[in-house]
Motif scaffolding. Structure first.
Motif, PDB file in Angstrom:
ATOM      1  N   THR A  74       0.841  -1.207   0.000  1.00 27.25           N
ATOM      2  CA  THR A  74       0.000   0.000   0.000  1.00 27.25           C
ATOM      3  C   THR A  74       0.870   1.248   0.000  1.00 27.25           C
ATOM      4  O   THR A  74       0.614   2.201  -0.757  1.00 27.25           O
ATOM      5  CB  THR A  74      -0.959  -0.004   1.199  1.00 27.25           C
ATOM      6  OG1 THR A  74      -1.743  -1.194   1.173  1.00 27.25           O
ATOM      7  CG2 THR A  74      -1.874   1.208   1.187  1.00 27.25           C
ATOM      8  N   ALA A  75       1.925   1.246   0.826  1.00 24.43           N
ATOM      9  CA  ALA A  75       2.838   2.394   0.877  1.00 24.43           C
ATOM     10  C   ALA A  75       3.540   2.586  -0.462  1.00 24.43           C
ATOM     11  O   ALA A  75       3.711   3.728  -0.918  1.00 24.43           O
ATOM     12  CB  ALA A  75       3.858   2.206   1.999  1.00 24.43           C
ATOM     13  N   ASP A  76       3.928   1.487  -1.101  1.00 19.03           N
ATOM     14  CA  ASP A  76       4.571   1.590  -2.415  1.00 19.03           C
ATOM     15  C   ASP A  76       3.655   2.291  -3.419  1.00 19.03           C
ATOM     16  O   ASP A  76       4.093   3.180  -4.164  1.00 19.03           O
ATOM     17  CB  ASP A  76       4.937   0.201  -2.948  1.00 19.03           C
ATOM     18  CG  ASP A  76       6.109  -0.440  -2.221  1.00 19.03           C
ATOM     19  OD1 ASP A  76       6.808   0.264  -1.452  1.00 19.03           O
ATOM     20  OD2 ASP A  76       6.316  -1.654  -2.411  1.00 19.03           O
ATOM     21  N   ALA A  77       2.390   1.900  -3.437  1.00 17.51           N
ATOM     22  CA  ALA A  77       1.431   2.509  -4.370  1.00 17.51           C
ATOM     23  C   ALA A  77       1.228   3.991  -4.063  1.00 17.51           C
ATOM     24  O   ALA A  77       1.203   4.827  -4.979  1.00 17.51           O
ATOM     25  CB  ALA A  77       0.097   1.763  -4.318  1.00 17.51           C
ATOM     26  N   LEU A  78       1.098   4.325  -2.766  1.00 22.93           N
ATOM     27  CA  LEU A  78       0.909   5.731  -2.390  1.00 22.93           C
ATOM     28  C   LEU A  78       2.153   6.566  -2.675  1.00 22.93           C
ATOM     29  O   LEU A  78       2.054   7.729  -3.087  1.00 22.93           O
ATOM     30  CB  LEU A  78       0.520   5.836  -0.917  1.00 22.93           C
ATOM     31  CG  LEU A  78      -0.903   5.402  -0.577  1.00 22.93           C
ATOM     32  CD1 LEU A  78      -1.091   5.301   0.935  1.00 22.93           C
ATOM     33  CD2 LEU A  78      -1.919   6.357  -1.181  1.00 22.93           C
ATOM     34  N   GLU A  79       3.324   5.968  -2.480  1.00 26.50           N
ATOM     35  CA  GLU A  79       4.561   6.682  -2.775  1.00 26.50           C
ATOM     36  C   GLU A  79       4.683   6.936  -4.278  1.00 26.50           C
ATOM     37  O   GLU A  79       5.014   8.037  -4.709  1.00 26.50           O
ATOM     38  CB  GLU A  79       5.756   5.880  -2.268  1.00 26.50           C
ATOM     39  CG  GLU A  79       7.089   6.601  -2.441  1.00 26.50           C
ATOM     40  CD  GLU A  79       8.245   5.828  -1.841  1.00 26.50           C
ATOM     41  OE1 GLU A  79       9.192   6.499  -1.388  1.00 26.50           O
ATOM     42  OE2 GLU A  79       8.228   4.581  -1.842  1.00 26.50           O
ATOM     43  N   GLN A  80       4.386   5.922  -5.062  1.00 25.92           N
ATOM     44  CA  GLN A  80       4.463   6.053  -6.525  1.00 25.92           C
ATOM     45  C   GLN A  80       3.500   7.135  -7.034  1.00 25.92           C
ATOM     46  O   GLN A  80       3.808   7.851  -7.973  1.00 25.92           O
ATOM     47  CB  GLN A  80       4.156   4.717  -7.188  1.00 25.92           C
ATOM     48  CG  GLN A  80       4.378   4.724  -8.671  1.00 25.92           C
ATOM     49  CD  GLN A  80       4.232   3.337  -9.285  1.00 25.92           C
ATOM     50  OE1 GLN A  80       3.850   2.378  -8.624  1.00 25.92           O
ATOM     51  NE2 GLN A  80       4.520   3.238 -10.565  1.00 25.92           N
ATOM     52  N   VAL A  99       5.738   9.297   5.622  1.00 31.20           N
ATOM     53  CA  VAL A  99       5.356  10.690   5.840  1.00 31.20           C
ATOM     54  C   VAL A  99       4.504  11.144   4.665  1.00 31.20           C
ATOM     55  O   VAL A  99       4.873  10.931   3.504  1.00 31.20           O
ATOM     56  CB  VAL A  99       6.614  11.589   5.936  1.00 31.20           C
ATOM     57  CG1 VAL A  99       6.240  13.037   6.174  1.00 31.20           C
ATOM     58  CG2 VAL A  99       7.560  11.086   7.007  1.00 31.20           C
ATOM     59  N   LEU A 100       3.372  11.761   4.956  1.00 31.25           N
ATOM     60  CA  LEU A 100       2.539  12.294   3.881  1.00 31.25           C
ATOM     61  C   LEU A 100       3.232  13.473   3.213  1.00 31.25           C
ATOM     62  O   LEU A 100       3.793  14.338   3.883  1.00 31.25           O
ATOM     63  CB  LEU A 100       1.177  12.748   4.412  1.00 31.25           C
ATOM     64  CG  LEU A 100       0.217  11.657   4.862  1.00 31.25           C
ATOM     65  CD1 LEU A 100      -1.065  12.292   5.401  1.00 31.25           C
ATOM     66  CD2 LEU A 100      -0.096  10.676   3.753  1.00 31.25           C
ATOM     67  N   THR A 101       3.158  13.515   1.901  1.00 28.90           N
ATOM     68  CA  THR A 101       3.617  14.676   1.139  1.00 28.90           C
ATOM     69  C   THR A 101       2.530  15.751   1.228  1.00 28.90           C
ATOM     70  O   THR A 101       1.451  15.517   1.808  1.00 28.90           O
ATOM     71  CB  THR A 101       3.837  14.295  -0.337  1.00 28.90           C
ATOM     72  OG1 THR A 101       2.572  13.871  -0.867  1.00 28.90           O
ATOM     73  CG2 THR A 101       4.881  13.201  -0.474  1.00 28.90           C
ATOM     74  N   GLU A 102       2.769  16.881   0.620  1.00 25.43           N
ATOM     75  CA  GLU A 102       1.737  17.921   0.584  1.00 25.43           C
ATOM     76  C   GLU A 102       0.479  17.393  -0.110  1.00 25.43           C
ATOM     77  O   GLU A 102      -0.639  17.624   0.349  1.00 25.43           O
ATOM     78  CB  GLU A 102       2.267  19.171  -0.118  1.00 25.43           C
ATOM     79  CG  GLU A 102       1.282  20.330  -0.063  1.00 25.43           C
ATOM     80  CD  GLU A 102       1.860  21.615  -0.648  1.00 25.43           C
ATOM     81  OE1 GLU A 102       1.046  22.444  -1.098  1.00 25.43           O
ATOM     82  OE2 GLU A 102       3.083  21.799  -0.653  1.00 25.43           O
TER      83      GLU A 102
END
Length: 155
Positions: A74-80, A99-102
């Motif tokens: 899930t983190a990989d998908a959100l990071e991508q 960490v959430l981006t803007e």
């Protein structure tokens, strides 16, 4: 078409009335969330909501009641997609924080606001009733978490 079983429900015990209300609220919210037009999956939305502050993946897995491998994918998908980034944990340089981006913070804010609006429309409670319901729901959740996590929460 509407279905009104309120006379039947009023004849039931308070416990049954509570269970029927919670069940109806759950399904109404599920239906409402499914209708939201966001590019994220249910699991990705859940992670964005849980990332109110930077967290290690193991902590996030525990928060989300899931296994670390699910967190990783899930983190990989959100990071991508640009919603989160991995940063070294200053307390332990071997570990990573999510960490959430803007963009992720903007999505989280939108989800929190939309979830609140969906809840108010579905539940029909005013602010005081919502605060009391939240207090009781926290108490119920804490008891459930102490006595054994149900399988449905582990998914």
């Amino acid at each position: 078409m509407t279905y009104d079983d309120s006379a039947l429900v009023r004849r039931l015990s308070p416990e049954m009335q509570a269970m029927m209300g919670v069940y109806a609220l759950y399904w109404k919210l599920e239906e409402s969330f499914a209708a939201l037009e966001v590019e994220l999956s249910h699991q990705e939305c859940h992670m964005v909501i849980k990332l109110d502050e930077p967290k290690r993946m193991g902590v996030l897995a525990a928060d989300m009641l899931t296994v670390p491998s699910t967190i990783t994918s899930t983190a990989d998908a959100l990071e991508q997609a640009g919603y989160l980034a991995r940063q070294r944990d200053p307390a332990d340089r071997r570990a990573w924080l999510l960490v959430l981006t803007e963009k992720g913070q903007d999505m989280r804010q939108m989800l929190v606001l939309e979830a609140g609006a969906l809840f108010h429309r579905a539940a029909g409670l005013d602010a005081d009733e919502t605060a009391e319901f939240a207090r009781l729901a926290r108490k119920i959740r804490e008891n459930i978490m102490k006595t054994g996590i149900p399988e449905g929460l582990k998914k």
